[in-house]
Enzyme design. Structure first.
Site, short mmCIF file in Angstrom:
data_model
loop_
_atom_site.label_atom_id
_atom_site.label_comp_id
_atom_site.label_asym_id
_atom_site.label_seq_id
_atom_site.Cartn_x
_atom_site.Cartn_y
_atom_site.Cartn_z
N ASN A 33 -11.17 -2.22 -0.35
CA ASN A 33 -10.11 -1.81 0.57
C ASN A 33 -9.45 -2.89 1.40
O ASN A 33 -8.75 -2.57 2.35
CB ASN A 33 -10.64 -0.72 1.49
N ASP A 93 -14.22 1.33 -4.97
CA ASP A 93 -13.10 0.96 -4.09
C ASP A 93 -13.20 -0.50 -3.65
O ASP A 93 -14.26 -1.15 -3.77
CB ASP A 93 -13.10 1.90 -2.87
N TRP A 143 0.85 -1.20 0.00
CA TRP A 143 0.00 0.00 0.00
C TRP A 143 0.89 1.26 0.00
O TRP A 143 1.87 1.32 0.75
CB TRP A 143 -0.91 -0.01 1.24
N ASP A 172 -2.77 5.35 -3.16
CA ASP A 172 -3.25 6.34 -2.19
C ASP A 172 -2.16 7.35 -1.87
O ASP A 172 -2.41 8.32 -1.15
CB ASP A 172 -3.66 5.65 -0.89
C1 GLA Z 1 -9.28 4.02 -0.01
C2 GLA Z 1 -9.05 4.83 -1.26
C3 GLA Z 1 -8.96 6.29 -0.91
C4 GLA Z 1 -10.24 6.71 -0.24
C5 GLA Z 1 -10.51 5.83 0.97
C6 GLA Z 1 -11.87 6.11 1.55
O1 GLA Z 1 -8.19 4.06 0.85
O2 GLA Z 1 -7.91 4.39 -1.92
O3 GLA Z 1 -8.72 7.06 -2.05
O4 GLA Z 1 -11.28 6.61 -1.16
O5 GLA Z 1 -10.45 4.46 0.65
O6 GLA Z 1 -12.14 5.33 2.63
#
Ligand code: GLA
Length: 694
Positions: A430, A428, A149, A496
């Site tokens: 995650n 997304d 990440w 991110d």
């Molecule tokens: C992930 C995405 C971010 C954002 C967050 C929101 O980490 O990569 O860009 O959208 O989620 O929770």
């Protein structure tokens, strides 16, 4: 092309009684099974009911035709191509195999995949690779792309020696740990010269790339679904299709492979109305407000974004359920009335009055235990019955191997997107998969693949319901950055990490296999939220401009100078958007790694924009030379440094490529100077290159 073999050697196994010189281990094979004397990694591994693992596939027929069929349930390349199909039969298992080769001559790409069909006996498949390529020699090196990440797409280069190298993912996604794109370089290959092979996979789940150098100096390359936790049962007559692999070769080094891959992704992977349409400059609420959003704030942000020239405002996480942090509400895709009293429709109406297009963040594959969806359907989340499932970001993964779960997600998300005038969706995902145990027991032996098919089912149904909506894939940034996603969504948020210094490396890594038209790239506030680093605004923009530009900061709180600068940046990006998004991009080379550079060149080679990035200012060093490859050698160009008092030069394309432009720098401490570039730590400069009228 044919290699004659004179004899079998020593303890090799002769394939045929008639020809004792025919030893498979010595040959370059298009397909290999198990148990007939090829002792390398096979393309296909299966067992029969009696436990027998031997296969002896032989070519029965072939056909050549124009075009290609879709692969059932999976995304694949589209567009003009010619196809070769080879059918192989195996008298041992009764199975047959079709090897598909699709030739995309416009970009020097061959795509391949395999279909395995059980004959009169049921089978269990353990390994089904998408391609096998046996190179006759050894001595190659392999570059694959790894990370984590916020640190995605870092190249790793190894020399292939006898034995086996494997790069793979076991997270359930293509993963930020190991991207499916890789290159194999012949000895002496450089950025711009020498034989280089490039490979990718149109797949978003667990994948595996293998390179093996055997005892006889052959190099075998394989790629496909990872055999990790993969056992797929085939009933009598049933067929299994692998995902599609992408192969290219260029004698023009790594740049040649990148060019072929970029062209292929733009022409044959991305599709729909956004394929060639310039993507809007967006502002995203995440790093500006995180979960602390409200209707008033969003409208104020959207108005400020409009004043800067932005074209789309994205409402990121935090707008739904009771989501004030990441512990709740995933699954409850209904606006939070406390934060958005007018509802999504009302908010969209307010945006329309600005006017500003509205985007929305969703994470449809996930559920928080603290959600109405989980309370109603706890069995829809992945878990081993009777145990506590492992959490990732306080959330669980929905069981996409089950039709009822997919059908629910499709219906809910289609209703959501259709409920308000939404122009853009950020999709997304995650967390990585864990507790991969479905309530449907029969799904467990190949769960990872079934999950991936479930994702494709919902992604296709939802994106096809809204052909005009722009979808951007995201998985905590680049945890699912691959060609499978790009068949349904024309762009991906690649990381991110919005720190310009880190992004230079991440975008460079991604650029080996993927074009700028698929990479979301945002300017954020400083100190940077991921690294704490302070970089100049001009650098943040210059780096993000070599992708799909967005801003991820509080645009209502900009200083006067910042507003002016950002307004100019957006105007510049809009002016050159077609070039920056869809041009041919290349990496620049420098004599030391304090510098990184990129160039993006228009298809007619009349115009280009280049970037020079400097890690840190070092005193008393020679100034960098900006060599600009890829222009027309005989053509005269004007190069303009886009900075106050910027340097300018007029020269032919070959001179710019080989001799380069000598940059006149001045130490940051010395201030400004006519025709002198001030390049501080993390400094960047942009260059505009255009056919000269002189
Ligand atoms: C992930 C995405 C971010 C954002 C967050 C929101 O980490 O990569 O860009 O959208 O989620 O929770």
């Amino acid at each position: 092309l044919w290699e004659h073999h004179a004899q079998g050697f020593g303890n090799t196994v002769a394939y045929s009684q008639q020809d004792t010189t025919l030893c498979m281990d010595l040959l370059c094979m298009e397909f290999s099974g198990v148990g007939k004397g090829d002792f390398r990694e096979p393309m296909l591994e299966l067992t029969q009911e009696n436990g027998c693992v031997v296969t002896d596939f032989r070519c029965r027929a072939h056909r050549v035709y124009a075009g290609k069929a879709e692969i059932p349930g999976m995304p694949s390349a589209h567009g003009d191509c010619d196809t070769l199909e080879m059918t192989l039969d195996d008298p041992v298992s009764g199975a047959s195999v079709i090897l598909f080769y699709h030739v995309f001559s416009d970009c020097d790409i061959i795509t391949r995949h395999m279909a395995v069909t059980a004959g009169e006996k049921p089978l269990v498949l353990h390994r089904t690779m998408s391609f096998q390529l046996d190179l006759p020699e050894s001595g190659y090196s392999l570059t694959s792309f790894h990370g984590a990440w916020a640190r995605e797409m870092q190249p790793a280069n190894i020399r292939l020696v006898p034995g086996r190298y494997q790069s793979d993912s076991k997270t359930g996604t293509s993963s930020n740990q190991s991207n499916p794109f890789f290159m194999v370089e012949t000895p002496g290959c450089t950025e711009a010269q020498g034989g280089c092979y490039g490979f990718n996979l149109v797949y978003s789940g667990n994948h595996c790339e293998i390179a093996e150098v055997n005892a006889f100096g052959r190099t075998r390359l394989l790629s496909g679904i990872s055999p990790f936790c993969f056992q797929h049962s085939l009933a009598v007559g049933e067929r299994f299709d692998t995902p599609e692999a992408v192969l290219t070769y260029s004698p023009a080094g790594r740049a040649g492979v990148s060019r072929n891959m970029h062209h292929f992704v733009r022409e044959h992977i991305v599709r729909g109305v956004w394929q060639y349409r310039r993507r809007p400059v967006l502002v995203n609420s995440w790093e500006a407000s995180y979960f602390d959003i409200s209707e008033d704030k969003l409208v104020a942000q959207a108005k400020a974004a409009k004043a800067l020239g932005a074209e789309l405002y994205v409402v990121d996480d935090g707008w739904f359920g009771r989501r004030d942090d990441d512990t709740s509400s995933l699954g409850d895709w209904v606006e939070n009335p406390k934060k958005i009293p007018s509802g999504l429709q009302g908010l969209a109406q307010k945006f329309a009055e600005i006017p500003m297009a509205m985007g929305l963040w969703i994470e449809p594959e996930m559920v928080n235990p603290d959600s109405d969806l989980y309370r109603k359907h706890p069995d829809w989340a992945l878990a081993v019955s009777g145990t506590h499932p492992s959490m990732g970001r306080n959330q669980l993964v929905l069981d996409l191997s089950r039709d009822e779960v997919c059908d629910y997600i499709i219906a809910r998300i289609v209703a959501l997107i259709g409920s308000a005038g939404i122009a853009y969706v950020k999709w997304d995902m995650n967390r990585c998969l864990s507790d991969i145990c479905s309530g449907e027991e029969s799904h467990n032996s190949d769960f990872y693949h079934r999950y991936t098919l479930g994702y494709y089912k919902i992604a296709k149904a939802i994106t096809c319901s809204f052909p005009k909506v722009l979808f951007e894939g995201c998985s905590g940034g680049g945890n699912r950055f691959d060609l499978g996603i790009l068949c349904d969504m024309p762009q991906i948020w690649i990381t991110d990490n919005t720190d310009a210094h880190c992004r230079v490396a991440i975008q460079t890594g991604a650029g080996y296999g993927y074009p700028q038209s698929v990479m979301g790239a945002h300017v954020s506030a400083c100190p940077n939220h991921q690294t704490g680093r302070v970089t100049p605004l001009a650098t943040r923009f210059a780096v993000a401009a070599f992708g799909l530009l967005g801003y991820e900061l509080d645009v209502t709180k900009l200083g006067g100078e910042e507003s002016v600068a950002i307004r100019e940046q957006i105007a510049f990006y809009k002016e050159y958007g077609e070039l920056l998004q869809f041009g041919n991009s290349r990496r620049l080379e420098f004599s030391n790694d304090n510098y990184t550079g990129w160039i993006v060149i228009s298809h007619d080679q009349k115009e280009a924009i280049a970037l020079l990035y400097q890690r840190c200012y070092l005193p008393n060093q020679p100034s960098p030379i900006l060599r600009l490859p890829g222009l027309l050698p005989e053509q005269r160009y004007t190069v303009r440094e886009l900075a106050p008092n910027g340097q300018q030069c007029v020269a032919n394309g070959d001179l710019l490529a080989y001799a380069g432009m000598r940059l006149n720098r001045i130490a940051p401490a010395a201030g400004q100077g006519e025709g002198l570039l001030v390049l501080p730590d993390f400094g960047a400069a942009l260059y505009h290159i255009q056919v000269s009228r002189e």
